[in-house]
Design a protein around this motif. Structure first.
Motif, mmCIF file in Angstrom:
data_model
loop_
_atom_site.group_PDB
_atom_site.id
_atom_site.type_symbol
_atom_site.label_atom_id
_atom_site.label_comp_id
_atom_site.label_asym_id
_atom_site.label_seq_id
_atom_site.Cartn_x
_atom_site.Cartn_y
_atom_site.Cartn_z
ATOM 1 N N LEU A 103 -8.040 3.951 -9.261
ATOM 2 C CA LEU A 103 -7.265 4.716 -10.134
ATOM 3 C C LEU A 103 -5.911 5.217 -9.397
ATOM 4 N N ALA A 104 -5.917 5.367 -8.238
ATOM 5 C CA ALA A 104 -4.729 5.636 -7.265
ATOM 6 C C ALA A 104 -3.859 4.607 -7.424
ATOM 7 N N VAL A 105 -4.414 3.153 -7.410
ATOM 8 C CA VAL A 105 -3.269 1.984 -7.699
ATOM 9 C C VAL A 105 -3.360 1.316 -8.664
ATOM 10 N N ARG A 106 -3.693 2.190 -9.858
ATOM 11 C CA ARG A 106 -3.775 1.526 -11.402
ATOM 12 C C ARG A 106 -2.492 0.722 -11.964
ATOM 13 N N GLU A 107 -1.379 0.993 -11.305
ATOM 14 C CA GLU A 107 -0.192 0.410 -11.468
ATOM 15 C C GLU A 107 0.104 -1.004 -10.814
ATOM 16 N N ALA A 108 -0.822 -1.251 -9.874
ATOM 17 C CA ALA A 108 -0.548 -2.562 -9.060
ATOM 18 C C ALA A 108 -0.712 -3.595 -9.965
ATOM 19 N N GLN A 109 -0.006 -4.800 -9.634
ATOM 20 C CA GLN A 109 -0.113 -5.914 -10.229
ATOM 21 C C GLN A 109 -1.554 -6.452 -10.158
ATOM 22 N N LEU A 110 -2.254 -6.619 -9.177
ATOM 23 C CA LEU A 110 -3.815 -6.861 -9.105
ATOM 24 C C LEU A 110 -4.333 -5.714 -8.266
ATOM 25 N N VAL A 111 -5.494 -5.348 -8.872
ATOM 26 C CA VAL A 111 -6.383 -4.731 -8.210
ATOM 27 C C VAL A 111 -7.677 -5.082 -8.158
ATOM 28 N N LEU A 112 -8.405 -5.519 -7.042
ATOM 29 C CA LEU A 112 -9.625 -5.931 -6.728
ATOM 30 C C LEU A 112 -10.515 -4.547 -6.212
ATOM 31 N N CYS A 113 -11.588 -4.613 -6.693
ATOM 32 C CA CYS A 113 -12.776 -3.631 -6.111
ATOM 33 C C CYS A 113 -13.773 -4.446 -5.446
ATOM 34 N N ALA A 114 -14.092 -3.911 -4.240
ATOM 35 C CA ALA A 114 -14.890 -4.634 -3.494
ATOM 36 C C ALA A 114 -16.127 -4.208 -2.431
ATOM 37 N N SER A 115 -16.789 -4.805 -2.076
ATOM 38 C CA SER A 115 -17.752 -4.466 -0.898
ATOM 39 C C SER A 115 -18.160 -5.763 -0.598
ATOM 40 N N PHE A 116 -19.208 -5.634 0.229
ATOM 41 C CA PHE A 116 -19.727 -6.772 1.149
ATOM 42 C C PHE A 116 -20.562 -7.667 0.276
ATOM 43 N N VAL A 117 -21.082 -7.242 -0.941
ATOM 44 C CA VAL A 117 -21.841 -7.951 -1.969
ATOM 45 C C VAL A 117 -20.902 -9.086 -2.521
ATOM 46 N N VAL A 118 -19.696 -8.589 -2.524
ATOM 47 C CA VAL A 118 -18.716 -9.667 -3.220
ATOM 48 C C VAL A 118 -17.453 -9.904 -2.306
ATOM 49 N N ALA A 119 -17.638 -10.044 -0.851
ATOM 50 C CA ALA A 119 -16.745 -10.164 -0.108
ATOM 51 C C ALA A 119 -16.171 -11.713 -0.027
ATOM 52 N N GLU A 120 -16.902 -12.758 -0.186
ATOM 53 C CA GLU A 120 -16.512 -13.948 -0.262
ATOM 54 C C GLU A 120 -15.687 -14.258 -1.375
ATOM 55 N N ALA A 121 -16.137 -13.762 -2.674
ATOM 56 C CA ALA A 121 -15.510 -14.057 -3.844
ATOM 57 C C ALA A 121 -14.068 -13.333 -3.844
#
Length: 233
Positions: A103-121
């Motif tokens: 939510l702190a970066v909601r105005e960014a052009q692209l926001v990805l949420c990540a962890s190790f389980v989706v790292a490569e993607a």
């Protein structure tokens, strides 16, 4: 690619591209929610907002940190969520760090949420985007959580060069304060498999993109080409 690694409090301006990392456990749980059939995840500002959204949409499923509580359908645990059928449902998620970072970066052009389980993607999504600069938001422990920083650094390396060995990054995460607290039962709403599930590298083939939809920050899975499908790989 120019990379920055910042805590939530260090975000003095909105980045163009942000990768918000929460390994233990928000964005591991989010990935599992999609794997269990969730259509989308609404990232709530507060517990009160999560409950209000649930009240307006009784068919939605609400998730929070800590122990079970009235009005919430599940807790922020991948080990517990993996047995929940979320087929076609909208999930409302509120956590201590991960959702706050997104939510702190909601105005960014692209926001990805990540962890190790989706790292490569996540790395492949950034490669396809071709961004010159990426801000990694290290959400845990005021930007000092080593499991989040290790994951962020690993993804950054994967974007810029193949063949990066994940072992050292996963080892750092396994030795982190969060991993110890989950293992020792310091945190509530925990399954014994949570740490292992959070360290399961590339379990899922999708990235997770968050964007504003009708004033709500909504997270959705995003398919990325596999190496076999990508002619540049």
């Amino acid at each position: 690619m120019d990379t920055r690694f910042l805590g939530i409090a260090d975000l003095v301006e909105t980045p163009s591209v942000a990768v918000v990392v929460d390994v233990m456990r928000a964005f591991t749980v989010a990935a599992w929610a999609f794997a269990q059939g969730a259509e989308k995840i609404v990232l709530a500002e507060s517990l009160d907002e999560a409950l209000a959204l649930k009240a307006r949409h009784p068919d939605w499923a609400a998730i929070k940190d800590g122990p079970p509580a009235p009005g919430f359908d599940a807790v922020n645990s991948p080990g517990l969520l993996r047995s929940v059928d979320l087929g076609g449902r909208t999930v409302v998620q509120k956590t201590t760090a991960g959702t706050v970072g997104a939510l702190a970066v909601r105005e960014a052009q692209l926001v990805l949420c990540a962890s190790f389980v989706v790292a490569e993607a996540t790395a492949r999504h950034l490669q396809a985007r071709g961004s010159a600069g990426v801000t990694f938001v290290v959400t845990g422990e005021d930007g000092q959580a080593d499991e989040d920083l290790a994951c962020a650094e690993y993804i950054a390396r994967r974007v810029t060069g193949a063949g990066t060995d994940a072992a050292d990054y996963l080892r750092r995460a396994a030795r982190s304060r969060a991993a110890d607290e989950l293992t020792q039962g310091v945190r509530q709403g925990v399954h014994p498999d949570d740490v292992a599930l959070c360290l399961e590298l590339d379990r899922f083939p999708f990235a997770m993109v968050a964007a504003l939809e009708d004033s709500l920050m909504v997270l959705r899975p995003c398919a990325v080409p596999s190496p076999a499908e990508d002619p540049s790989a």
